[in-house]
Design a protein around this motif. Structure first.
Motif, PDB file in Angstrom:
ATOM      1  N   GLU A  90       0.710  -1.267  -0.049  1.00 27.96           N
ATOM      2  CA  GLU A  90       0.057  -0.067   0.050  1.00 27.96           C
ATOM      3  C   GLU A  90       0.882   1.312  -0.109  1.00 27.96           C
ATOM      4  O   GLU A  90       0.203   2.188  -0.392  1.00 27.96           O
ATOM      5  N   ASN A  91       2.158   1.131   0.236  1.00 30.34           N
ATOM      6  CA  ASN A  91       2.943   2.468   0.191  1.00 30.34           C
ATOM      7  C   ASN A  91       3.814   2.472  -0.947  1.00 30.34           C
ATOM      8  O   ASN A  91       4.749   3.162  -1.021  1.00 30.34           O
ATOM      9  N   ALA A 146      -0.835   3.216  -6.516  1.00 28.08           N
ATOM     10  CA  ALA A 146      -0.513   3.572  -5.050  1.00 28.08           C
ATOM     11  C   ALA A 146      -0.824   4.946  -4.724  1.00 28.08           C
ATOM     12  O   ALA A 146      -0.651   5.401  -3.509  1.00 28.08           O
ATOM     13  N   ILE A 151       1.030   7.378  -5.535  1.00 25.48           N
ATOM     14  CA  ILE A 151       2.432   8.394  -5.372  1.00 25.48           C
ATOM     15  C   ILE A 151       2.846   8.751  -6.585  1.00 25.48           C
ATOM     16  O   ILE A 151       2.683   8.150  -7.685  1.00 25.48           O
ATOM     17  N   ARG A 176      11.576   5.380  -3.017  1.00 24.64           N
ATOM     18  CA  ARG A 176      11.465   4.388  -1.910  1.00 24.64           C
ATOM     19  C   ARG A 176      11.948   3.167  -2.166  1.00 24.64           C
ATOM     20  O   ARG A 176      12.219   2.447  -1.123  1.00 24.64           O
TER      21      ARG A 176
END
Ligand code: FES
Ligand code: FES
Length: 851
Positions: A449-450, A531, A533, A541
């Motif tokens: 999820e990140n 996601a 982002i 990341r």
């Protein structure tokens, strides 16, 4: 009789021939080069009454009263200015296009010595450069105009030749003014011209060959067939495969349209072409295999004895299925990437002449020792009987690793005992030469999820064409790099390379990684959206950091600079609207446990150090890099160093120019040899050590794929990069920012040149370049390949990141190949942002460049 004024002198000919051939063959004016002979490349540009015109499209009978000026006819002052300007800004790489560029600039300067950037770009629309991306060529023209306009003296660049310094390329001036000698510039008294008669069908049995009519023609020396081969009739870049027939014998089956069946030697090029047509070949046409799907079919004819599967690579780590099912976001896509043409500006050429019991071969290639091995095997003589000397190489990009003309020139010269030159026409080069492998890639990538990557699963199918060439290693690199430079550990990769009756796939800048990175980075573009982002954030990341473990198990060393390349483009990313981004990593060196050795021999002759390596300069400037490493290590003045031409009888085997390896491997061998020389020189002058002769080597030790070590070392070094592409409101590319971790830039101008050239090649791959086949035959000419011209090239900003703690070659990592890898997925990402359409096929469709 036709009268033509060339460089102020009246010349006469009774032949109607194209002006380029007249200049080169009859008048021995060789600055104008033959890149295509169809008016598409500009290497032959001359002035006709002050206008830039391509010599290859003019005929001698139409030039009465016209004044022709070639580069040889420019004033010494202009020649000196161009030589300086092009070398000063780093505009010369392989150099084959440069004389044509200089003549286009000369025509522009007749109109204005204060040209705008746009005027410069437009003046070059008829000239293709495959190496530089045009950026530095345009700068060189600006600088030349300024020096000529202000009538100022040409500055002197005094340099110490140190690592990191802007050292002028040793071959820059000669290449810029057309004095560099390329393979087709060689002329030998009594030389014949050789050429191949090629198959009419991609797959057919040769029933008979009748050479009688051709051999009866006046001016034809002889026609050779497979029966005349004294040694083994197979060649192959990988000696343990060697599956490529030098000539297809009667009774055997052709494998593609480029297969040679007979070789003709004739006294001139016109007779050669006529005689080739007079060779009569009877065929039994057979159904060809023209797709991967067709090759996989269990009823498909076998193209080679062992079947159509050339190579199968499986890699796995962790538990992919579980990781995917546990992941929040999963993307699965199918990608298609096409075959493309290397399009080096210099078509293949080699000249061979008989020696006492062997041959001397002059050639333009990526490794003289590979040629020595393959040609001697064909001739049935010891390798030492084949002396191979390199001329300048007018570009390679991987495409000059395989034999194309060298073995044929060698065979003709050896059997007929006369000097023979074999040169491919541009169209023949397109039909015969290797291509970038087309691939079909299905890839699943997952993240949590990140946006933290969790797993990747892929199948990669590669069309390796008629012969293996480097199809196995190319597929293997596609597989080993398919995960991208990220920190996750569940991967499953299944790659297969299949023979077909299409032209062979071979090495091509990026070596398979270009294809698999298009898939992996495009999937990440989609995951980022899911996601929530940014494309920058997801990469940041997950980017591999020093001490972490790459998906292949190798520990990322302290010099790993991927994060720095991402940081370098961060501002540009967030300040633009339609922006795409991609990361990449690429090995330096062959790696995976295979022998990989760079060698350097230093010899002191007449008080000068002769630096001897066989590292082929295919435009990247390895000779200058070696000079800098030698100067840095010994403190010697560059004036005391002579860089020698690769020659199997003089220079040690430094390995092929491939896998971005020469700066690291041969560069390190130079450093080691230089340390030894420095030691010997303590308190002595070069004159006092006259006759010194010492060879050093550097051998890169790596682990095999499938090694049981916990953290195997797959490659000696990896380069890392992030590239960013910005579109404007109308969907045109406005800017590319390319940040590359090169370890140490030995020659920063050359590194920039590699980046700019690689980016433009990558843009072509993404947007415009095509290679359609019909019945196994390429349906393109040089002018329709879709190569980008100067006016289509956007602003390119290159950022060099130097992060390396290794002393190996002063910390350099290779940069040649990685420059082309992230461009296509970065463009894909930019269009995804622009119109929301997720494109999975190259070249991308529905863009400002292609419908
Ligand atoms: S050789 Fe004349 S344009 Fe290419
Ligand atoms: S330098 Fe222009 S094609 Fe190589």
């Amino acid at each position: 009789m036709y009268e033509i004024i060339v460089n102020g002198k009246l010349t006469k000919t009774d032949k109607v021939k194209n002006l380029l051939k007249y200049l080169r063959d009859d008048l021995d004016l060789k600055a104008a080069k033959n890149g295509c002979e169809e008016g598409a490349c500009g290497t032959c540009t001359v002035l006709v009454d002050g206008k830039a015109i391509k010599a290859c499209v003019l005929k001698t009978d139409k030039l009465k009263g016209k004044k022709i000026t070639t580069l040889e006819g420019l004033s010494q002052r202009k020649r000196d200015v161009f030589a300086y300007a092009f070398t000063e800004v780093g505009a010369v790489q392989c150099g084959f296009c440069i004389p044509g560029m200089v003549m286009s600039a000369t025509a522009l300067f007749l109109k204005t010595l204060e040209p705008t950037k746009d005027e410069i770009k437009k003046s070059l629309t008829g000239n293709i450069c495959r190496c530089t991306g045009y950026v530095k060529i345009e700068e060189a023209i600006e600088l030349a105009a300024e020096i000529l306009r202000t009538e100022r003296e040409i500055p002197k660049r005094d340099c110490k030749g140190m690592v990191g310094e802007h050292v002028h390329r040793i071959d820059g001036p000669a290449k810029a003014i057309g004095e560099g000698v390329y393979a087709e510039d060689i002329r030998i008294e009594g030389m014949y011209y050789g050429g191949a008669v090629r198959s009419l069908y991609p797959r057919a049995r040769v029933l008979s060959i009748d050479v009688s009519e051709a051999e009866a023609m006046e001016g034809v020396l002889k026609v050779l067939t497979a029966e005349d081969v004294p040694g083994i009739n197979n060649i192959g870049h990988l000696s343990f495969i060697s599956d490529w027939d030098a000539l297809i014998p009667v009774g055997k089956i052709t494998r593609y349209r480029g297969d040679a069946i007979a070789l003709v030697a004739a006294k001139d090029k016109e007779t050669l072409e006529a005689a080739k047509k007079a060779v009569k070949i009877e065929y039994e046409e057979l159904t060809p295999v023209l797709s991967i799907e067709g090759a996989k079919d269990e009823n498909a004819p076998k193209i080679h004895e062992n079947g159509n599967l050339l190579f199968h690579q499986k890699l796995s780590k962790g538990n992919v299925e579980k990781a995917i099912s546990d992941s929040k976001y999963v993307v699965t896509e199918i990608y298609n990437t096409p075959a493309t043409e290397h399009a080096y500006l210099e078509p293949e050429s080699a000249t061979a002449l008989p020696t006492n019991d062997g041959i001397q071969l002059y050639t333009s290639s990526q490794s003289i020792f590979d040629e020595q091995r393959e040609v001697s095997r064909l001739l049935g003589v010891k390798p030492s009987k084949v002396r191979v000397t390199s001329t300048l190489v007018g570009g390679g990009f991987g495409g000059k690793e395989d034999m194309t003309v060298q073995h044929h020139a060698g065979l003709l010269a050896y059997v007929l005992q006369v000097p023979v030159q074999v040169t491919l026409s541009r169209q023949e080069s397109i039909y015969v030469s290797t291509k970038r492998h087309s691939m079909e890639i299905e890839m699943t990538t997952a993240c949590d999820e990140n946006g933290i990557l969790t797993a990747m699963k892929t199948t990669i199918l590669s069309d390796t064409g008629a012969y293996s060439s480097l199809g196995g290693p190319v597929l293997q690199r596609a597989c080993t790099h398919a995960s991208g430079p990220y920190n996750y550990h569940n991967i499953e990769i299944d790659g297969k390379a299949y023979y077909t009756n299409n032209p062979p796939g071979g090495a091509f800048r990026g070596f398979g990684v270009t294809q698999s990175t298009f898939a992996s980075e495009s999937n990440i573009n989609k995951l980022a959206k899911l996601a929530g982002i940014s494309a920058w954030e997801i990469r940041s990341r997950n980017a591999i950091r020093p001490g972490q473990i790459l998906p292949n198990g190798q520990i990322a060393d302290a010099g790993t600079g991927l994060v720095e390349t991402l940081e370098a483009v961060k501002d540009e990313f967030y300040k633009n609207k339609y922006v795409g981004l991609a990361c990449a990593f690429k090995n330096s060196g062959i790696g995976v446990g295979l022998p990989d050795i760079g060698r350097c021999r230093l010899t002191v002759i007449d008080g000068k150090v002769h630096l001897r390596t066989s590292a082929a300069c295919i435009g990247q400037g390895v000779g200058t890099v070696n000079l800098q490493i030698l100067c840095q290590t010994t403190g010697l003045d560059p004036k005391n160093i002579i860089i020698e031409t690769p020659d199997t009888h003089v220079t040690p085997d430094s390995g092929t120019t491939t896998a971005s390896r020469q700066t690291v491997f041969t560069g390190e061998a130079v450093r080691l040899a230089a340390l030894e020389l420095k030691n010997t020189l303590k308190g002595k002058t070069l004159k006092e050590i006259e006759g010194y002769d010492h060879t050093e080597e550097y051998s890169g030790i790596t682990d095999k794929i499938g090694s049981f070590k916990e953290n195997p070392k797959s490659h000696i070094a990896y380069g890392y990069a992030t590239q960013l592409v910005v579109l404007n409101e109308s969907g045109k590319i406005e800017k590319v920012v390319a940040a590359h971790d090169v370890g140490k830039a030995i020659n920063p101008k050359s590194v920039e040149g590699q980046i700019e050239g690689g980016v433009v090649m990558g843009l072509g791959y993404a947007l415009t370049e095509i290679m359609p086949f019909e019945n196994g035959m390429p349906q393109v000419k040089f002018g329709t390949l879709g190569l980008l011209r100067s006016t289509l090239v956007p602003e390119i900003k290159s950022i060099i990141i130097e992060k390396n703690t290794e002393e190996l070659a002063y910390g350099a990592k290779g940069v040649g190949e990685i420059t082309v890898i992230p461009t296509a997925p970065a463009v894909q990402g930019a269009y995804y942002n622009f119109d929301g359409e997720f494109r999975t096929e190259l070249p991308l469709k529905k863009t400002a460049y292609k419908k």
